[in-house]
Design a protein around this motif. Sequence first.
Motif, mmCIF file in Angstrom:
data_model
loop_
_atom_site.group_PDB
_atom_site.id
_atom_site.type_symbol
_atom_site.label_atom_id
_atom_site.label_comp_id
_atom_site.label_asym_id
_atom_site.label_seq_id
_atom_site.Cartn_x
_atom_site.Cartn_y
_atom_site.Cartn_z
ATOM 1 N N VAL A 42 0.540 10.399 -50.446
ATOM 2 C CA VAL A 42 1.916 10.532 -50.931
ATOM 3 C C VAL A 42 2.771 11.231 -49.885
ATOM 4 O O VAL A 42 3.894 10.813 -49.594
ATOM 5 C CB VAL A 42 1.949 11.302 -52.273
ATOM 6 C CG1 VAL A 42 3.362 11.695 -52.654
ATOM 7 C CG2 VAL A 42 1.322 10.452 -53.374
ATOM 8 N N TRP A 43 2.233 12.277 -49.277
ATOM 9 C CA TRP A 43 2.971 12.988 -48.236
ATOM 10 C C TRP A 43 3.241 12.078 -47.044
ATOM 11 O O TRP A 43 4.346 12.068 -46.491
ATOM 12 C CB TRP A 43 2.194 14.224 -47.784
ATOM 13 C CG TRP A 43 2.878 14.931 -46.663
ATOM 14 C CD1 TRP A 43 3.902 15.813 -46.746
ATOM 15 C CD2 TRP A 43 2.597 14.771 -45.268
ATOM 16 N NE1 TRP A 43 4.272 16.223 -45.489
ATOM 17 C CE2 TRP A 43 3.485 15.594 -44.560
ATOM 18 C CE3 TRP A 43 1.679 14.010 -44.552
ATOM 19 C CZ2 TRP A 43 3.490 15.680 -43.177
ATOM 20 C CZ3 TRP A 43 1.684 14.103 -43.178
ATOM 21 C CH2 TRP A 43 2.582 14.927 -42.509
ATOM 22 N N VAL A 45 3.473 8.744 -46.941
ATOM 23 C CA VAL A 45 4.475 7.733 -47.287
ATOM 24 C C VAL A 45 5.859 8.361 -47.308
ATOM 25 O O VAL A 45 6.835 7.785 -46.810
ATOM 26 C CB VAL A 45 4.135 7.064 -48.640
ATOM 27 C CG1 VAL A 45 5.288 6.239 -49.155
ATOM 28 C CG2 VAL A 45 2.885 6.207 -48.493
ATOM 29 N N SER A 46 5.976 9.560 -47.861
ATOM 30 C CA SER A 46 7.263 10.248 -47.906
ATOM 31 C C SER A 46 7.765 10.554 -46.496
ATOM 32 O O SER A 46 8.930 10.328 -46.176
ATOM 33 C CB SER A 46 7.107 11.544 -48.705
ATOM 34 O OG SER A 46 8.251 12.328 -48.609
ATOM 35 N N TRP A 47 6.897 11.039 -45.651
ATOM 36 C CA TRP A 47 7.261 11.361 -44.278
ATOM 37 C C TRP A 47 7.677 10.102 -43.515
ATOM 38 O O TRP A 47 8.684 10.107 -42.805
ATOM 39 C CB TRP A 47 6.082 12.046 -43.595
ATOM 40 C CG TRP A 47 6.304 12.324 -42.143
ATOM 41 C CD1 TRP A 47 7.055 13.305 -41.601
ATOM 42 C CD2 TRP A 47 5.765 11.576 -41.047
ATOM 43 N NE1 TRP A 47 7.009 13.229 -40.232
ATOM 44 C CE2 TRP A 47 6.223 12.172 -39.864
ATOM 45 C CE3 TRP A 47 4.931 10.457 -40.968
ATOM 46 C CZ2 TRP A 47 5.885 11.685 -38.610
ATOM 47 C CZ3 TRP A 47 4.591 9.989 -39.715
ATOM 48 C CH2 TRP A 47 5.071 10.602 -38.557
ATOM 49 N N SER A 49 8.837 7.267 -44.767
ATOM 50 C CA SER A 49 10.102 6.725 -45.261
ATOM 51 C C SER A 49 11.284 7.535 -44.731
ATOM 52 O O SER A 49 12.320 6.975 -44.385
ATOM 53 C CB SER A 49 10.114 6.676 -46.782
ATOM 54 O OG SER A 49 10.120 7.972 -47.325
ATOM 55 N N ARG A 50 11.134 8.871 -44.646
ATOM 56 C CA ARG A 50 12.205 9.676 -44.057
ATOM 57 C C ARG A 50 12.401 9.338 -42.591
ATOM 58 O O ARG A 50 13.542 9.259 -42.109
ATOM 59 C CB ARG A 50 11.880 11.164 -44.204
ATOM 60 C CG ARG A 50 12.350 11.724 -45.522
ATOM 61 C CD ARG A 50 12.194 13.234 -45.560
ATOM 62 N NE ARG A 50 10.935 13.493 -46.269
ATOM 63 C CZ ARG A 50 9.995 14.319 -45.884
ATOM 64 N NH1 ARG A 50 10.140 15.030 -44.802
ATOM 65 N NH2 ARG A 50 8.898 14.479 -46.583
ATOM 66 N N ARG A 53 14.155 5.960 -42.467
ATOM 67 C CA ARG A 53 15.546 6.117 -42.881
ATOM 68 C C ARG A 53 16.373 6.749 -41.775
ATOM 69 O O ARG A 53 17.503 6.344 -41.506
ATOM 70 C CB ARG A 53 15.605 6.970 -44.147
ATOM 71 C CG ARG A 53 16.744 6.617 -45.037
ATOM 72 C CD ARG A 53 16.739 7.377 -46.356
ATOM 73 N NE ARG A 53 15.424 7.431 -46.992
ATOM 74 C CZ ARG A 53 14.849 8.543 -47.416
ATOM 75 N NH1 ARG A 53 15.455 9.704 -47.311
ATOM 76 N NH2 ARG A 53 13.664 8.514 -47.977
#
Length: 66
Positions: A42-43, A45-47, A49-50, A53
């Motif tokens: 999860v971490w 994927v979040s990293w 995506s940021r 972006r």
Amino acid sequence: DEGLRALAGGIPLVRVRVTGLGSGPFDPGGLGWVVPTFIAAVWLVSWASRLIRRATTRPGGGSPRP
């Protein structure tokens, strides 16, 4: 055992017996890797995506590139 000793000659041999992969006081069922792996995924994927972006936005906070 005797046949193995004869084949090995003077090479020292060590027998390792596995009593349970990953089981112990922390992980009695052997599934202790699931939660840390899920949190890491999860971490990640979040990293990612940021990072994506940030790479697709114009400098200065404009709209995303076409």
